[in-house]
Design a protein around this motif. Sequence first.
Motif, PDB file in Angstrom:
ATOM      1  N   VAL A 250      -3.485  25.439 -42.689  1.00 26.62           N
ATOM      2  CA  VAL A 250      -4.444  25.588 -41.632  1.00 26.62           C
ATOM      3  C   VAL A 250      -4.172  26.944 -40.889  1.00 26.62           C
ATOM      4  CG1 VAL A 250      -5.089  24.794 -39.225  1.00 26.62           C
ATOM      5  CG2 VAL A 250      -5.204  23.153 -41.068  1.00 26.62           C
ATOM      6  N   GLN A 251      -2.756  26.895 -40.796  1.00 24.64           N
ATOM      7  CA  GLN A 251      -2.303  28.166 -40.267  1.00 24.64           C
ATOM      8  C   GLN A 251      -2.526  29.364 -40.850  1.00 24.64           C
ATOM      9  OE1 GLN A 251       1.828  27.206 -39.033  1.00 24.64           O
ATOM     10  NE2 GLN A 251       1.363  26.502 -37.058  1.00 24.64           N
ATOM     11  N   ALA A 252      -2.520  29.309 -42.229  1.00 23.68           N
ATOM     12  CA  ALA A 252      -2.767  30.642 -43.143  1.00 23.68           C
ATOM     13  C   ALA A 252      -4.348  30.718 -43.020  1.00 23.68           C
ATOM     14  CB  ALA A 252      -2.404  30.084 -44.448  1.00 23.68           C
TER      15      ALA A 252
ATOM     16  N   LEU B 125     -10.397  12.503 -45.704  1.00 24.94           N
ATOM     17  CA  LEU B 125     -10.459  14.086 -46.638  1.00 24.94           C
ATOM     18  C   LEU B 125      -9.015  14.112 -47.267  1.00 24.94           C
ATOM     19  CD1 LEU B 125     -12.841  15.943 -44.332  1.00 24.94           C
ATOM     20  CD2 LEU B 125     -13.325  14.276 -46.022  1.00 24.94           C
ATOM     21  N   THR B 126      -9.077  15.032 -48.335  1.00 19.09           N
ATOM     22  CA  THR B 126      -7.980  15.686 -48.904  1.00 19.09           C
ATOM     23  C   THR B 126      -7.435  16.995 -47.992  1.00 19.09           C
ATOM     24  OG1 THR B 126      -9.110  17.260 -50.300  1.00 19.09           O
ATOM     25  CG2 THR B 126      -8.537  14.895 -51.192  1.00 19.09           C
TER      26      THR B 126
ATOM     27  N   GLU C 202      -9.354  21.859 -44.856  1.00 17.24           N
ATOM     28  CA  GLU C 202      -9.084  23.195 -44.815  1.00 17.24           C
ATOM     29  C   GLU C 202     -10.601  23.586 -44.808  1.00 17.24           C
ATOM     30  OE1 GLU C 202      -6.931  27.005 -46.880  1.00 17.24           O
ATOM     31  OE2 GLU C 202      -8.050  25.395 -47.927  1.00 17.24           O
ATOM     32  N   ALA C 203     -11.162  23.199 -45.749  1.00 12.87           N
ATOM     33  CA  ALA C 203     -12.690  23.756 -45.769  1.00 12.87           C
ATOM     34  C   ALA C 203     -13.562  23.277 -44.805  1.00 12.87           C
ATOM     35  CB  ALA C 203     -13.657  23.168 -47.020  1.00 12.87           C
ATOM     36  N   VAL C 204     -13.505  22.126 -44.192  1.00 17.49           N
ATOM     37  CA  VAL C 204     -14.240  21.775 -42.612  1.00 17.49           C
ATOM     38  C   VAL C 204     -13.916  22.644 -41.749  1.00 17.49           C
ATOM     39  CG1 VAL C 204     -14.595  19.956 -41.251  1.00 17.49           C
ATOM     40  CG2 VAL C 204     -14.590  19.433 -43.429  1.00 17.49           C
TER      41      VAL C 204
ATOM     42  N   SER D 261     -16.210  24.229 -53.291  1.00 14.71           N
ATOM     43  CA  SER D 261     -16.261  22.614 -53.879  1.00 14.71           C
ATOM     44  C   SER D 261     -15.762  21.585 -52.981  1.00 14.71           C
ATOM     45  CB  SER D 261     -15.630  22.578 -54.986  1.00 14.71           C
ATOM     46  OG  SER D 261     -16.260  23.551 -56.081  1.00 14.71           O
ATOM     47  N   ASP D 262     -14.546  22.205 -51.972  1.00 13.59           N
ATOM     48  CA  ASP D 262     -14.027  21.112 -51.344  1.00 13.59           C
ATOM     49  C   ASP D 262     -14.850  20.830 -50.075  1.00 13.59           C
ATOM     50  OD1 ASP D 262     -11.613  20.622 -52.652  1.00 13.59           O
ATOM     51  OD2 ASP D 262     -10.662  22.217 -51.623  1.00 13.59           O
TER      52      ASP D 262
END
Length: 427
Positions: A222-224, A271-272, A277-279, A378-379
Amino acid sequence: MQAPTLSLLFAAALLASLLTKFWLATRQMRHVAAHRGAVPAPFASTITLAAHQRAADYTLAKGRFGLLSMAFGAVVLLGWTLLGGIDALNAAVRDAVQPRFGAMAYQLALLAAFALIGGLLDLPFELYNTFRLEQRFGFNRMTWKLYLADTLKGLLVGAVIGLPVAALMLWIMGATGGLWWLWAWGAWMAFNVAVLLLYPTVIAPLFNKFQPLADESLVARVQALMARCGFAAKGLFVMDGSKRSAHANAYFTGFGASKRVVFFDTLLSKLTVGEVEAVLAHELGHFKHRHVIKRILAMFAISLGALALLGWLSTQAWFYAGLGVRPSMSAPNDAIALLLFLLVTPVFTFFVSPLFALLSRRHEFEADAYACQQASGSDLAAALLKLHEDNAATLTPDPVYVRFYYSHPPASERLAALARSAPALAA
C-alpha cells in the motif's frame, strides 16, 4: 405566489415523485425476478447460481420493504405539512417554552422535538431493516446492546454538536439582516471543514475501534502504491466493521494532513493482497481526478443557492401558509422556515437527482481506469466480483432504475470498461 398555489404545486410534486419512485422500484423488482433463474453469461464462470439467486432475493426483499417505507414517508410528510403537523407542534412548543425560557430556547426545542418525533416514527423501519431483513440474509452483526449504545452515543453527539450549530444558525438568521443567508453559508462551510478535520480522530472512534494495519506485506504494498500515486496519508487503519455488518468497504477519511486510509476488517478477510491494492488504487483515482474536491465545491455552491432561496422564502407569508403553517406573530419563525425548507426541498429536487447519479458513475469509471494504470486490472475485476457476491448486489438491475439511482455503474458495465482499460481482462 399565493398559498393555495404552493399547496397544489407541493401536492402535485409529491404525487409525481411518489408515483415515479413506485414505478422505478417495481421495474427493478420485475427485472431482477425475471432474471433470477440464470447467471448472466459474462459471470457464469465466476458466480454460482445460488449466489446469484441470493442477490436477487435480497434485492426483492429490499424493494418490497422500500415500497412500504416510501409510502409511509409520504404520509408522514403530508402530515407534517398540509395536514398541520408542524403547525400543531410549533404552537405546543412555543406556548410551553417561550414564555419561560425565551425565543431561542423555543426554536431549539422545536427542532429537537421534530427530530425526536421523526426518529420515533422511523424507528420501527430501522429496527426491521437491521434485525429482520439484514439478519435474514446474514449481514447483520449488530446486537441489541450495541444498537442501544450506538443510539445513545448518536443522541449525545447530536446534542453536543447539533444544538450549538442550530443555535448559531438561528442567531445568524435573526441578527444579521437580509443577507443572513450569506453569513449562515460561511458558518456552515466552516462547520463542514471542521467536521472533515475532526471526524477521523474524534467522532469515528466513538463508534468503532481503529487499529494500525498489521499485515506488513500489505503495508509495504500500500505504501508503494501511494508513493507511485503521490498520495500521503497519516496512517493505515483497520476498522472493526464486522461487529455491525458483514458488508465490506474501504475509504479515505479526513482532510489535508489528517487523511487516513481505513479498511473494514471484513474487506481484508475477503480479498487478496493484490485485490486490496487494486481497490485502494481505485480510491486513489478519485483523489487523482480531484473528484472529492469537485464534490465538496459542488456542495458549497448548492448550499449557497439553497440558503439564498431560503432567505427569500422565509420572508414570504405564502411559503408558510401554503405548507400548512400559520407564522408566529409573537415569536421568530426562523426554525419553522428551516424545517419546512428541509422537508419540501427533496420533493422538488427529486427529478434532478439522475444528473448527480450520472456524474458519480462517470467518476467511478475514471477511478477504475486510473486503478488499472497503477495496479492490476484483473485484481480489481476479481475484487469487484467478490464484493458484489458478498454484498448480495444484483447482477441484473433494471437499466432505467440504474440510470436514475445508481451512483456506481452496475457490474457488467464496470467489467466491460475494465476490459477496455486492461486488455488482458478481455482475453
